[in-house]
Every structure is written in structure tokens, then in C-alpha cells.
Design a protein around this motif. Structure first.
Motif, PDB file in Angstrom:
ATOM      1  N   PRO A   1       0.814  -1.227   0.000  1.00  0.00           N
ATOM      2  CA  PRO A   1       0.000   0.000   0.000  1.00  0.00           C
ATOM      3  C   PRO A   1       0.845   1.275   0.000  1.00  0.00           C
ATOM      4  O   PRO A   1       0.483   2.264  -0.647  1.00  0.00           O
TER       5      PRO A   1
ATOM      6  N   THR B   1      -5.430   5.851  -1.608  1.00  0.00           N
ATOM      7  CA  THR B   1      -4.765   4.595  -1.985  1.00  0.00           C
ATOM      8  C   THR B   1      -4.201   3.885  -0.767  1.00  0.00           C
ATOM      9  O   THR B   1      -4.386   2.670  -0.593  1.00  0.00           O
ATOM     10  N   TYR B   2      -3.505   4.625   0.100  1.00  0.00           N
ATOM     11  CA  TYR B   2      -2.896   3.990   1.269  1.00  0.00           C
ATOM     12  C   TYR B   2      -3.954   3.540   2.280  1.00  0.00           C
ATOM     13  O   TYR B   2      -3.893   2.407   2.790  1.00  0.00           O
TER      14      TYR B   2
ATOM     15  N   GLY C   1      -5.906   0.672   0.731  1.00  0.00           N
ATOM     16  CA  GLY C   1      -5.030  -0.475   0.515  1.00  0.00           C
ATOM     17  C   GLY C   1      -4.600  -1.140   1.804  1.00  0.00           C
ATOM     18  O   GLY C   1      -4.527  -2.378   1.892  1.00  0.00           O
ATOM     19  N   SER C   2      -4.305  -0.359   2.836  1.00  0.00           N
ATOM     20  CA  SER C   2      -3.849  -0.937   4.101  1.00  0.00           C
ATOM     21  C   SER C   2      -4.975  -1.696   4.805  1.00  0.00           C
ATOM     22  O   SER C   2      -4.709  -2.633   5.569  1.00  0.00           O
TER      23      SER C   2
END
Length: 744
Positions: free
Chosen positions: A687, A737-738, A741-742
Motif C-alpha cells: 500500500p 490509496t494507502y 489499501g492498508s
């Protein structure tokens, strides 16, 4: 009373070159640029025309004992200027551009496979009254299809020299140079102007010119000699409503010309009807008449292969599928082919580092060379093979004729969001570099469409972003293969990063066209060239130029940035103990326990010095702002340092991890994989890597692009808007995104 030409003779240019000046002009897709390179070789200089932000390319060419300046004008389908760069081309040809030396000879490059269509431009050039030569290019492609062209008869019927050439194969170049030398040696600076249009049209033009003279003599214009345009520009005023010729003449002579212009247009409409239809019909009839008995057989049979390919490649559905497959193939090939040369460059970089270390004692200078220059610049140069491959495939697609089909395909989609297929070509150019992409928007006549394209062109992932993608994908994306190894997960992720900019450009363009740049979409007309086998010389020439530009950039901007970053990471701090540890480590056997202890102590000391340096202090100050993105302070510093140019982040991280004592961890990628937070958790995860890539895919980290936007728009508003909205988009995109994603 003196005639118009006698009374209002133009003054000589203020700056006159000693060399004869020859203009190279032609339709797009005629091989004009290839012919220019064949004639001029490496003797080329670029710059702007005086007073306007239109780039010119001038090449020095030797014709026997004579040296000429060859001016490469923008490609155009006609001399009806609808955009600023087209107007500059016309003004150069008519000697109407201030401070530009006169053109003594025109070389028109004509596509032999589209002869009748290209003669439309030739008919306009012959009306300028200047010596003209036709370079009948791509003659080899015509001959391979069984079509014959009687070059001598065509020359006789046109009344000018026609030289058969194949620029990509260097055929006919010597003959063309000889013809140019003959024309320049004849001392005929002007010839009789061709009269292609009806006589009544030229009569109205003469009356309109007399009206302009009468209006100027009443005092409405202080400098008639400089302001009165060439006869050809006066003709274009009558033919092109709202065109660049009309705008320029009104700017010169004032609004007082409008009544006379209105009267002339009304008289023209009464005598010849619609001016546009009249011109098209007259010029194509002229071209048809000049080609009588010239072409040996119909070109229909020769187009069957092109027609069959287009039935698939331009199909509404099948064409888009083929386009996506071609893009996947390109990105997969970038990974499949570039491995060996990248390993060779990596080994060479390590060999240079070892060589410096073996001859220099630990100290400030060795640290500058190994931790600053080699770790910074070498870390970027390793991606040269993949960048060269990207340019290789783009050059192949362009030279074979596929790029025009891609523009045709996406026109339907782009129209829905306020742009046309004309925006595709500048955007496609931006995948190589946003600077020429922004400059390529000059071909878009509509100002609103041009500005909207300028605003979204930097969102395309240029070659400067590619090293960032390749580093992070290679380090953190699993090498999972699909379809029996034909497709891999890294290639899918790489293409996805390129698609991030494309997908983001769609709503941005839509918002701009609904707010600041509200207006209708301009119609899109594009000539689809016939498919041809790409010229290897042309393809590799483009790859060489792009690769050289990348190396030069690494040797200048990135070199300077590496030294600055090294200094910021080195100072302040007492490095005496660090150098003692390095000296002891180099004097013991690397496989002993003592060596492991010394290595561990050296890494701790290097990390402590880096934390206390100016770079470390700045990094910790900005860490709260980048922590929501999953970044630590080192990544934050890399992002901040790379605002002048995106690829600087590679050099920055290489320097940081080298200074931090992580240089031996299998290069930069290994050092990043081994990087830990104070709690022992990994700094880099998938991520985090995706977050960094999305940030760089959207952020406006290129000073050169912003300066070009300023130059092209003549305003600071648009580059500031571009920088602001792209930076905000990049931060939000990386954040989403992070965070998503995480959790997944």
C-alpha cells in the motif's frame, strides 16, 4: 498614382542572415521531419520566432559551395491559418513576420500516396510567387504497390521541379540538394503567382486592398508600410471568417478595416457564392487537372491492405480492444527485455563505487563521490534501458501509422468530456514528455480546447515518472505471471499507473469545459495515413535523441540535486567516528564476527548522523503531513526534493539510504525493503508503494512543464492552477490509496 506594390513596398528585415533561407513545408505524415534531418544532419538549432512563443527549428545545409539555412515549418494541410503556429508559418513564407529574413525558396514535401490531396497545399504555395520545389516523398512505398508516377510530366504540368525522394532510405537527397542549388543560383527571387481560384475572387481582393490603402492614408494607421499585409494574407482574410489572418490585420490596422472587409465579403458572396466551397472545389479541380496522365494506375488496389487493417483496428469495439492489447504488450515487453542491460548498468555502478572505495580513504570527498554522485545519478541511470524501450515502441507506433488510428478511436470518448481527437496527439506526446505535449497543443484551433488540453496533458505519465514506477514495482510487487507467462502482475500495475493519469484527466477536462472553458467541442478532422513498415533509421534516431536527453538530464539536474541532497544529509555533524569505523571495517576480513559488529555499529552511527543533519530535521518537520499517506520522513523529503523534476526522488532516496549506512542492502531497492520504523515494522509495504506511485502519477513535479505552460498561455494563472490542482489531487489520491489499501 503609384501602384499598390510600388507605394507600399515592405522594408527589408532588420536582421539579415548571410546564408540563403529555404523553408520546408508539408502536410503531416509526409515525412517532412525525416527529410529535414536528412538534409540538415546534426547542424540544427532551435529557438523562438522573435516576438512570438512559437518554436522554430533551423538546420544548416551545404549545397556545393553555398550554405543555406533550412527552416522546418509546422506541418499543415493548408495555408489557411486557424492557429497561431499556422499563422507564423504563413507569415514566414510571405516575409510578413517582423525580424525574420526573407525566404528565397520553398521546398514542399508531398506524400506520393496522397498526391491529389497534398496538391491542395501546393496550389496555395504557388500563389505566393516564390520559387518552389516539390519533394515527392515516400516514392518507394508507391512503387512497392505497383503504382507508377510520371515525375517529369508532373513537373512539366506544375511548372516547377519535382524530385522523387524517400527520406527514410536517403533516396533522392542528392538530387533534391542539386535542385535547390539550381533554384538559388538562378537569382529569380520571385515568380508569377499561380491563379487557382476564379478571376472574380482576385478582382474583389484587389478592390479590398485598395480600400485598405485608402483607409490607411486617412491617418487611421501610422505605419502603413509595416502594417499592410501580403496579398496572400489579404486573400485569407476574405476566405477565413474569424481566422488568424483577420485577427492579425485588425490588430495592425485597427477596427477601421471592418466595414471594408464586410463589403468585400458581401460582394464575394454575390459573385462566387460560399467562399469555402468555392476554394475547395477550385483547388481540387486544379489538382485533378495537373495529375492528368501522371499516375499509372488507380491507387484503390494499393489501399486494400490498409482498408482491411482499418476494418479491425478502427472498429468501434474491436479497435479499442486491440489498442488495450497493444499497450499491455508494450508494458510487458519493457519488463521482459530490459533485465540484462539493467543488470549490466547496475554492475558497472557497483564496480565504479568499489573502485573509488579502494583508492580513497574514508572521508568527506569519498562520501560525496560514492554516497552523493554515484548513489544518486547511478540509481537513475539504471532505468535507461526501459526508458529507451518505451520510446522505441512509441516511435514504432507513430512511424507505422497507428497513432492516427488511436486518435480516431478515442475521439468518440473524448467528445463526451469536452475534448476532441485533436487533444489525443498532444496527450500521447506527453507520455514521453509533457513539455512537447503542451507545445503540441498549438495545432488545436479552438482556444478553449487548447487550454483544456494544456491543463490535462501533464497528467499523462511521462518518462520521468517511469523510474519511480519501476523501482517500486520491482521492489514490492510480486512477480506473479498469468496466461502462461505472457502477462505479469508488475506489467499490469505499471499500465495501471499510466491509466491513473488518463482516467483522472477525463473528469478534470469535463469540469474545465463546464466552468472556466465553457464552449462547444470543435469538430475533429484527421487524415489517416496508409500503413507502412517503420523506417529503422528513423525509429532508432528518435530513441537515441530521447535516451541522450535522459542521460544529459541525469548528468546535469540530477547530478546537482544529488550534491545538494548529500550536503543537506551530511551537515552538520562530526563524522570522525564514522570514518574510524569505515577504516576498521575495510581492514578486517568481511566474514568475521568482528566485521559484522563493525558493520552494525557503522549503520547505527550513519543513521544517527543522518537523523541530526539538516535533511533529517526538515524530514521530521514534514513527517506529520505525510504520515497519513503511509510515508516516513525519508519518503517525504524525497517527494519535496523532487518538485523541480520527478526522477530526483530516486537520486534523493539513493543518497539518503547510502548516507544512512544502507548502501550494501542489494542496492536502493534492497535498502528500501530493509528499512524499518523504530517499532521494527517495515517502512515500505505494497500500500505504501502504491501510494507513492499514485502521488507521482498525479503531482505537478516539473518546473520545465510549468514554465512552458506559462509561455504557451502568456499568463501565470494557468501554470499556478495546474500546479495547485494537481498537487491537491496527488495528495488526496495517495491518501485514499494507502488508507484503502492498508485495510484491504
Amino acid at each position: 498614382m503609384a501602384t499598390a506594390s510600388e507605394e507600399f513596398k515592405k522594408p527589408a528585415p532588420s536582421s539579415v542572415l548571410s546564408n540563403s533561407r529555404v523553408a520546408l513545408v508539408g502536410n503531416p505524415n509526409t515525412g517532412k521531419s525525416t527529410l529535414f534531418n536528412a538534409l540538415a544532419g546534426l547542424n540544427v538549432r532551435t529557438g523562438n520566432y522573435a516576438g512570438v512563443t512559437i518554436e522554430k527549428k533551423v538546420g544548416r545545409c551545404n549545397l556545393g559551395s553555398r550554405t543555406i539555412d533550412l527552416v522546418d515549418l509546422p506541418g499543415t494541410y493548408s495555408l489557411a491559418p486557424r492557429s497561431p503556429d499556422e499563422l507564423v508559418a504563413v507569415e514566414v513564407l510571405t516575409d510578413d513576420l517582423e525580424n525574420e529574413p526573407p525566404v528565397e525558396l520553398i521546398v514542399c514535401v508531398v506524400n506520393a500516396s496522397q498526391l491529389q490531396r497534398n496538391l491542395f497545399l501546393v496550389s496555395q504555395l504557388l500563389e505566393l510567387g516564390k520559387p518552389t520545389i516539390i519533394a515527392l516523398n515516400m516514392i518507394d512505398a508507391i512503387e512497392s504497390r505497383g503504382i507508377t508516377i510520371d515525375v517529369d510530366k508532373l513537373s512539366q504540368q506544375l511548372g516547377i521541379e519535382v524530385i522523387a525522394t524517400s527520406a527514410s532510405k536517403r533516396r533522392g537527397i542528392l538530387e533534391l540538394k542539386a535542385a535547390m542549388e539550381r533554384q538559388l543560383a538562378s537569382d529569380h527571387l520571385s515568380v508569377d503567382r499561380e491563379r487557382t481560384l476564379p478571376a472574380s475572387f482576385y478582382q474583389v481582393c484587389d478592390e479590398f486592398r485598395e480600400a485598405l490603402i485608402a483607409n490607411a492614408c486617412t491617418g487611421d494607421s501610422e505605419d502603413v508600410d509595416a502594417a499592410l499585409p501580403d496579398d496572400y494574407l489579404i486573400q485569407r482574410m476574405l476566405l477565413d471568417r474569424g481566422g488568424e489572418s483577420e485577427k492579425r490585420v485588425i490588430h495592425r490596422l485597427g477596427g477601421g478595416v471592418l466595414p471594408a472587409l464586410s463589403v468585400a465579403r458581401q460582394k464575394l458572396a454575390t459573385q462566387v457564392g460560399d467562399a469555402i466551397d468555392m476554394e475547395c472545389n477550385a483547388r481540387y479541380a486544379w489538382a485533378k487537372q495537373k495529375l492528368t496522365g501522371v499516375i499509372g494506375e488507380s491507387g484503390r488496389a494499393s489501399s486494400q491492405i490498409t482498408d482491411r487493417l482499418d476494418a479491425v483496428l478502427t472498429h468501434r469495439v474491436g479497435g479499442l480492444i486491440c489498442f488495450v492489447l497493444v499497450m499491455f504488450l508494450i508494458f510487458q515487453s519493457i519488463y521482459a527485455i530490459a533485465g540484462w542491460p539493467m543488470d549490466a548498468i547496475d554492475s558497472a555502478t557497483g564496480w565504479v563505487t568499489d573502485g573509488v572505495t579502494s583508492v580513497m580513504a574514508p572521508g568527506m570527498l569519498r562520501s560525496l563521490i560514492t554516497d552523493g554522485v554515484i548513489a544518486g545519478v547511478g540509481g537513475v541511470l539504471i532505468f535507461l534501458p526501459q526508458i529507451a524501450l518505451l520510446f522505441f515502441f512509441l516511435a514504432l507506433l507513430e512511424d507505422c501509422g497507428y497513432m492516427a488510428r488511436a486518435a480516431f478511436l478515442v475521439d468518440r470518448v473524448m467528445t463526451l468530456f469536452g475534448l476532441s481527437g485533436k487533444s489525443f496527439l498532444p496527450m500521447m506526446s506527453s507520455f514521453a514528455c509533457a513539455v512537447p505535449g503542451v507545445m503540441a497543443t498549438r495545432v488545436i484551433e479552438n482556444r478553449r480546447d487548447r487550454l483544456a488540453t494544456i491543463m490535462v496533458a501533464p497528467l499523462m505519465s511521462c518518462s520521468a515518472r517511469l523510474p519511480v514506477y519501476l523501482l517500486l514495482i520491482g521492489a514490492f510487487v510480486p512477480t506473479t505471471a498469468y496466461l502462461g507467462g505472457w502477462l505479469s502482475l508488475p506489467a499490469i500495475v505499471l499500465m495501471s499507473m499510466y491509466m491513473v493519469g488518463v482516467v483522472t484527466a477525463i473528469p478534470v477536462a469535463w469540469i474545465l469545459k463546464k466552468t472556466l472553458l465553457r464552449g462547444e467541442v470543435a469538430p475533429f478532422v484527421l487524415e489517416l495515413p496508409e500503413y507502412k513498415v517503420p523506417a529503422i533509421r528513423v525509429v532508432f534516431s528518435r530513441v537515441w535523441e530521447a535516451s541522450l536527453a535522459f542521460v544529459v538530464r541525469a548528468g546535469t539536474l540530477i547530478f546537482a540535486a544529488s550534491i545538494v541532497i548529500w550536503f543537506a544529509g551530511y551537515w552538520p555533524g562530526d563524522h570522525t567516528h564514522q570514518y574510524e569505523l569505515e577504516t576498521q571495517l575495510e581492514s578486517v576480513d568481511a566474514d568475521t564476527a568482528n566485521a559484522e559488529t563493525l558493520q552494525s555499529d557503522l549503520q547505527v552511527e550513519s543513521a544517527r548522523l543522518l537523523e541530526g543533519s539538516l535533511l533529517g530535521r526538515v524530514g521530521h518537520a514534514i513527517e506529520p503531513a505525510v504520515r497519513p499517506l503511509g510515508w516516513d520522513w525519508k519518503i517525504g523529503v524525497g517527494a519535496i526534493a523532487s518538485f523541480p523534476a520527478r526522477e530526483v526522488i530516486i537520486a534523493t532516496l539513493g543518497t539518503i539510504y547510502s548516507l544512512g549506512g544502507d548502501a550494501d542492502e542489494e542496492g536502493l531497492a534492497g535498502a528500501m525493503r530493509a528499512s524499518k520504523h523504530p517499532d521494527g515494522s517495515s517502512v515500505y509495504t505494497l500500500p505504501v508503494a502504491l501510494s507513492i506511485m499514485v502521488f507521482f502519477a498525479l503531482c505537478a513535479q516539473c518546473v520545465s512543464t510549468l514554465l512552458v505552460i506559462r509561455r504557451e498561455t502568456n499568463s501565470w494563472f494557468w501554470p499556478i492552477l495546474s500546479f495547485s490542482y494537481m498537487t491537491i489531487l496527488a495528495y488526496l489520491g495517495a491518501l485514499v490509496t494507502y488508507q484503502v489499501g492498508s485495510r484491504l
